[in-house]
Design an enzyme around this catalytic site. Sequence first.
Site, PDB file in Angstrom:
ATOM      1  N   SER A  18       0.867  -1.173   0.000  1.00 40.28           N
ATOM      2  CA  SER A  18       0.000   0.000   0.000  1.00 40.28           C
ATOM      3  C   SER A  18       0.905   1.224   0.000  1.00 40.28           C
ATOM      4  O   SER A  18       1.939   1.218  -0.682  1.00 40.28           O
ATOM      5  CB  SER A  18      -0.922  -0.072   1.213  1.00 40.28           C
ATOM      6  OG  SER A  18      -1.918   0.898   1.139  1.00 40.28           O
ATOM      7  N   HIS A  45      -2.707  -1.207  -3.312  1.00 43.73           N
ATOM      8  CA  HIS A  45      -3.818  -0.265  -3.096  1.00 43.73           C
ATOM      9  C   HIS A  45      -3.535   1.018  -3.859  1.00 43.73           C
ATOM     10  O   HIS A  45      -2.423   1.519  -3.812  1.00 43.73           O
ATOM     11  CB  HIS A  45      -3.928   0.115  -1.616  1.00 43.73           C
ATOM     12  CG  HIS A  45      -4.271  -1.034  -0.739  1.00 43.73           C
ATOM     13  ND1 HIS A  45      -4.040  -1.006   0.612  1.00 43.73           N
ATOM     14  CD2 HIS A  45      -4.827  -2.234  -0.998  1.00 43.73           C
ATOM     15  CE1 HIS A  45      -4.457  -2.144   1.152  1.00 43.73           C
ATOM     16  NE2 HIS A  45      -4.928  -2.910   0.197  1.00 43.73           N
ATOM     17  N   ASP A 138      -4.436  -4.599   6.024  1.00 39.32           N
ATOM     18  CA  ASP A 138      -4.667  -5.563   4.951  1.00 39.32           C
ATOM     19  C   ASP A 138      -3.405  -6.400   4.740  1.00 39.32           C
ATOM     20  O   ASP A 138      -2.297  -5.887   4.832  1.00 39.32           O
ATOM     21  CB  ASP A 138      -5.015  -4.795   3.668  1.00 39.32           C
ATOM     22  CG  ASP A 138      -5.674  -5.670   2.605  1.00 39.32           C
ATOM     23  OD1 ASP A 138      -6.139  -6.776   2.954  1.00 39.32           O
ATOM     24  OD2 ASP A 138      -5.722  -5.252   1.442  1.00 39.32           O
TER      25      ASP A 138
END
Lengths: 201, 269
Positions: A18, A45, A138
């Site tokens: 991310s 992401h 995540d």
Amino acid sequence: MEEDKVTNPVKLVIIGGSAGSLEVVLKVLALITDKPSFALVIVMHRKSGEDSLLEELLAIKTKIKVQAVEDKTEMKPATIYIAPSDYHLLFEKNSTLSLDTSEKVNYSRPSIDVSFESAADVYGSDLVGILLSGANSDGTEGLAAIKAAGGTTIVQDPETAETPYMPKYAIQHLQPDYILDAKGIAAFLNLIDKNSPDKAA
Amino acid sequence: MIDDRELEILINEIFEYHGFDFGGYSRASLKRRVDRLYNLDRFTNFSQFLMKIREQPDYFKRMIEEITVNVTEMFRDPQFYKVLRTEIIPVLATKPFIRIWHAGCSTGEEVYSMAIMLKEANVLHKSLLYATDINPLVLDTAKEGVFPLRMMQQYSENYIASGGKEDFSKYYTANYGLAKLGGELSEKMVYSLHNLVSDGSFNEFDLILCRNVMIYFDKDLQERALNLFDDSLAKLGYLALGTKETLKFSQLKSRYQQINPNKLWKKIK
């Protein structure tokens, strides 16, 4: 590094990241062999609608083939696949990739957990999962699934991560096989490549 | 977590007891959805799960609702709608009558988006929008045209990005956290149950939209659905797919011309 850890032929390396992970991915890709024996999937992401931008950027920075993912794209070794924005990326048993627009997981679509879990289910011990920098939790459950299925888990050393929350969270909740910086990750991937049945001996 | 064998047993039982065939569904996605339901409803025993699905029609209904994906937005992928608005609708507008099929319409956001664009092009009065889904519950929502008010900000932005020039809020009335669309917009909509796995063609259309529905199918079932669309599409009609879907892998490819770079194909043969 324990060279004997990777005994199975690794078919797939999946990288989740991310915030702050793009730079690490670029660093790793620059350091690994041009024709790896495995397929490489990147779940990152980002804002929706930036797919071609990221694909083009990676294509400039690496000699490995970068393939845009559409539904039911067939995965091949020595190719990089990037999870499209606004879809979850799933793995089928026949080496094709499926997309899914179901609810966000961990406020994310694509979710790293979703792809890691699906990859673990299909690839088991033939899988290496790598979790990089990020500001969200995540990926941790996905890494746990990879570990439980016999795959190899790597977490970026939080000390080297621009946004350490994601790798830190993972290390707090499970014991990854390796905690490495970008250089270490690249070295590890080159080692798997060297040990692959096609290339060894 | 259920395993692969259990998933196949479940697929067989659903077909045998309820006549729904999930055999052509993508296993990766289906397994995830079934697992999610299994955990959500706190099952610990697969046989109990199976028995409930077999014997309790209400629970089977819940299962269909939960394992089918019903995530949708108004004007999702605004660029796609822009092409519809600027390139496709003007062509359709030359026809005396416009027939559109939204296959797998879910809760109807896409159908209302289409109705808004047709209205703005002054052709809604001569259009018919057929909207079908496998899930009866989502069709009820779609018919009512009631959506969460909190979504309207995003939809309004999507609408503007798609080339919309009006004040988006004129299309709904807000009430207690809900936005009610409808009135003139829904007059030309026909909602009906339709299963792309087992049902056939029911009309001829000028435009068929099936976006992010076939991603839940395996390649064989995708081909079946595409053939069904081909049978239902007038010559020079248009087929619209999701942004990551393609005709590339289909036998039908040579009979369609892609309108680049968007996910629209024109039937040329």
